[in-house]
Design an enzyme around this catalytic site. Sequence first.
Site, PDB file in Angstrom:
ATOM      1  CE  LYS A 146     -13.006  59.395  72.745  1.00 52.05           C
ATOM      2  NZ  LYS A 146     -12.397  59.759  71.473  1.00 52.05           N
ATOM      3  NE  ARG A 157     -21.312  62.491  63.580  1.00 50.56           N
ATOM      4  CZ  ARG A 157     -20.717  61.697  64.486  1.00 50.56           C
ATOM      5  NH1 ARG A 157     -21.271  60.553  64.831  1.00 50.56           N
ATOM      6  NH2 ARG A 157     -19.598  62.043  65.049  1.00 50.56           N
ATOM      7  NE  ARG A 193     -16.040  56.108  63.327  1.00 48.44           N
ATOM      8  CZ  ARG A 193     -15.807  56.515  64.559  1.00 48.44           C
ATOM      9  NH1 ARG A 193     -16.371  57.611  65.003  1.00 48.44           N
ATOM     10  NH2 ARG A 193     -15.020  55.833  65.335  1.00 48.44           N
ATOM     11  NE  ARG A 219     -14.311  65.084  65.598  1.00 47.48           N
ATOM     12  CZ  ARG A 219     -14.964  63.954  65.340  1.00 47.48           C
ATOM     13  NH1 ARG A 219     -15.353  63.690  64.119  1.00 47.48           N
ATOM     14  NH2 ARG A 219     -15.222  63.106  66.300  1.00 47.48           N
ATOM     15  NE  ARG A 224     -13.421  65.541  72.521  1.00 47.73           N
ATOM     16  CZ  ARG A 224     -14.299  64.600  72.166  1.00 47.73           C
ATOM     17  NH1 ARG A 224     -15.195  64.189  72.997  1.00 47.73           N
ATOM     18  NH2 ARG A 224     -14.240  64.082  70.962  1.00 47.73           N
TER      19      ARG A 224
HETATM   20  P1  AMP Z   1     -17.324  62.629  70.027  1.00 47.70           P
HETATM   21  O1  AMP Z   1     -18.524  61.897  69.553  1.00 47.70           O
HETATM   22  O2  AMP Z   1     -16.907  62.251  71.428  1.00 47.70           O
HETATM   23  O3  AMP Z   1     -16.158  62.575  69.062  1.00 47.70           O
HETATM   24  O4  AMP Z   1     -17.738  64.177  70.133  1.00 47.70           O
HETATM   25  C1  AMP Z   1     -18.191  64.896  69.004  1.00 47.70           C
HETATM   26  C2  AMP Z   1     -18.042  66.394  69.249  1.00 47.70           C
HETATM   27  O5  AMP Z   1     -18.791  66.783  70.409  1.00 47.70           O
HETATM   28  C3  AMP Z   1     -16.608  66.855  69.558  1.00 47.70           C
HETATM   29  O6  AMP Z   1     -15.853  67.058  68.376  1.00 47.70           O
HETATM   30  C4  AMP Z   1     -16.882  68.148  70.313  1.00 47.70           C
HETATM   31  O7  AMP Z   1     -17.238  69.197  69.448  1.00 47.70           O
HETATM   32  C5  AMP Z   1     -18.112  67.792  71.143  1.00 47.70           C
HETATM   33  N1  AMP Z   1     -17.713  67.230  72.459  1.00 47.70           N
HETATM   34  C6  AMP Z   1     -17.908  65.958  72.911  1.00 47.70           C
HETATM   35  N2  AMP Z   1     -17.400  65.795  74.137  1.00 47.70           N
HETATM   36  C7  AMP Z   1     -16.857  66.989  74.483  1.00 47.70           C
HETATM   37  C8  AMP Z   1     -16.149  67.447  75.614  1.00 47.70           C
HETATM   38  N3  AMP Z   1     -15.868  66.648  76.653  1.00 47.70           N
HETATM   39  N4  AMP Z   1     -15.735  68.748  75.626  1.00 47.70           N
HETATM   40  C9  AMP Z   1     -16.000  69.578  74.606  1.00 47.70           C
HETATM   41  N5  AMP Z   1     -16.635  69.196  73.491  1.00 47.70           N
HETATM   42  C10 AMP Z   1     -17.072  67.913  73.411  1.00 47.70           C
END
Ligand code: AMP
Length: 204
Positions: free
Chosen positions: A13, A151, A118, A162, A85
């Site tokens: 994404k 990370r 990663r 996740r 999400r």
């Molecule tokens: P990402 O970089 O999009 O994979 O997001 C990393 C982490 O941020 C996720 O595993 C969630 O803990 C949090 N996060 C990001 N976007 C959302 C969202 N729309 N709703 C809830 N948590 C989020």
Amino acid sequence: MKLILLGAPGSGKGTISEKLAQDFDYFHLSTGEVLRDEIKKGTKLGQEAQTYMNKGNLVPDEVVIKIVKQITLGKKDFILDGFPRTVAQAEAINDLKINLVINLELSEKEVIERISGRLTCEKCGQIFHTKYIIPKKPGICDVCGGRLIQRDDQKPAVVKERFKVYLEKTQPLIDYYHKKKLLKDVDASRKPDEVYETVKKILA
Ligand code: AMP
């Protein structure tokens, strides 16, 4: 164009959104990036978010909804990457009148392989991969010379969590947007350039 990129963690994404933002001049909003920035700055929001993110859980709906509403206010063209999400998040942005939802499809096996390999630069955030985007010098960022780290949320146990959270909370959005006739599925297991070309054709 108001676009949502849907997909499991690691489905690409972020990469696709960045390219689209560059080529089409769309505003790119990654809620994960916004939250990581808040953590770096040590804000109250960042401290709260970190407790969820480190475990692979979602940050509460009201927190992310507020961020997205504030940042998209008045914007005509944008890409939402990593939001919504949950169905509650999707309902909260019904008023934004989304035009298209692209669903990047990837299997659990590929998700785990992609994310656990990663490496992220702790200084500039550039992403590398032990197999796919290999840094010129091991452990060192090609862009800024910073140290490459894994990370906490890219460690295998957290990645599994996740993906579980994705299946439970986010996958229902596929049906949700399909019913609204906004959804287009894209096979995300191919090379990034091929995936991007398919996405561009959908947008054309
Ligand atoms: P990402 O970089 O999009 O994979 O997001 C990393 C982490 O941020 C996720 O595993 C969630 O803990 C949090 N996060 C990001 N976007 C959302 C969202 N729309 N709703 C809830 N948590 C989020």
